[in-house]
Design a protein around this motif. Sequence first.
Motif, PDB file in Angstrom:
ATOM      1  N   TYR A 148       0.751   4.348  -0.438  1.00 39.41           N
ATOM      2  CA  TYR A 148       0.114   5.655  -0.345  1.00 39.41           C
ATOM      3  C   TYR A 148       0.900   6.580   0.587  1.00 39.41           C
ATOM      4  O   TYR A 148       1.530   6.121   1.543  1.00 39.41           O
ATOM      5  N   HIS A 161       0.865  -1.184   0.000  1.00 42.39           N
ATOM      6  CA  HIS A 161       0.000   0.000   0.000  1.00 42.39           C
ATOM      7  C   HIS A 161       0.900   1.232   0.000  1.00 42.39           C
ATOM      8  O   HIS A 161       1.228   1.767   1.048  1.00 42.39           O
ATOM      9  N   ARG A 221       1.106   5.528  -8.863  1.00 46.32           N
ATOM     10  CA  ARG A 221      -0.281   5.083  -9.036  1.00 46.32           C
ATOM     11  C   ARG A 221      -1.101   5.353  -7.778  1.00 46.32           C
ATOM     12  O   ARG A 221      -2.232   5.862  -7.843  1.00 46.32           O
ATOM     13  N   CYS A 222      -0.537   5.038  -6.619  1.00 45.91           N
ATOM     14  CA  CYS A 222      -1.242   5.230  -5.363  1.00 45.91           C
ATOM     15  C   CYS A 222      -1.469   6.716  -5.077  1.00 45.91           C
ATOM     16  O   CYS A 222      -2.532   7.122  -4.596  1.00 45.91           O
ATOM     17  N   GLU A 240       4.466   2.272  -8.668  1.00 44.30           N
ATOM     18  CA  GLU A 240       3.370   1.968  -7.748  1.00 44.30           C
ATOM     19  C   GLU A 240       3.092   3.156  -6.824  1.00 44.30           C
ATOM     20  O   GLU A 240       1.939   3.472  -6.536  1.00 44.30           O
ATOM     21  N   CYS A 241       4.150   3.830  -6.365  1.00 43.15           N
ATOM     22  CA  CYS A 241       3.965   5.038  -5.550  1.00 43.15           C
ATOM     23  C   CYS A 241       3.208   6.099  -6.346  1.00 43.15           C
ATOM     24  O   CYS A 241       2.322   6.778  -5.805  1.00 43.15           O
ATOM     25  N   GLU A 244      -4.254   7.907  -7.299  1.00 43.87           N
ATOM     26  CA  GLU A 244      -5.524   7.401  -6.790  1.00 43.87           C
ATOM     27  C   GLU A 244      -6.000   8.211  -5.597  1.00 43.87           C
ATOM     28  O   GLU A 244      -7.173   8.588  -5.487  1.00 43.87           O
TER      29      GLU A 244
END
Length: 270
Positions: A73, A71, A261-262, A258-259, A265
């Motif tokens: 985020y 996760h 994308r989060c 990924e960082c 989001e």
Amino acid sequence: MNHTFSQIHLPEQLAKMEAKELAYLQILAPNWIFNDPLIKQLQKLPELYEQGKIVLAAIVQANRILFSEEHAYPSAAEIVYDPKGIASAAELQAAAHELYKLKNTTPDDPELAEFAAHITDKYDRKAFDVPHKISPLGLKTSIMLVWRLHLPDGMLRQNMVPILVYEDVQTILPARFWQQTDLYQEWISDSQMDMSAAFYQLNQGGLFWEKGGLLRLIGIGKNKNLFPQKQNLHHFAQNPEPYPTPNASRKALQFAQECKRCAQEAAENQ
């Protein structure tokens, strides 16, 4: 360790950055932060970058997702620091340990009881002078947003971190500015994820935050959720030089994505 970080002159480093590297300095604000006192941290990023004092901070407590690769985020952490920049890492760590021990307790001492109530309430954003019974060094606590891409490997892997302090606001000193320190090397030694190198490789065109071609049309940095904007950084990219960086591992590149994308989001969620 404090001496090492005191040798970093951030305005000079900002001047050496290329214009396309603005994306690295920027934080994409999660939507929840606009109704949170932590928005002040993002609003004050120009002052933090250009006038902030670099000091060490110890982590008192942090949202558990900051320790997770699953996760990625951004989230909040509570820190203890010495605004004078004199306290040692050991002194800060000792104070952080004692402060955390107050969680879920009800001390008889009114000063300790006030902090115990604060640290037990995850929504309380107040800053505190550290009680004298914990430390006589004039330390302070605060809560700040931890931006994953400003950590050496995107994870809150160490309990010490250099921060920028301006008035009553703090932010993590972006990791690329302390790559040469022992703390940075210790941080990435087990993960093989160097976010500074990964970000640089993924941002070759300066369009890291571009999504769906939209920002190519309106110009990078115009997204209202991106802090700071270029016009608010007076030293930035005045004397640009190429940034020497090693090749990032595949794992680092994937985690940086990924960082991103989060973060996107979190910026879109209402």
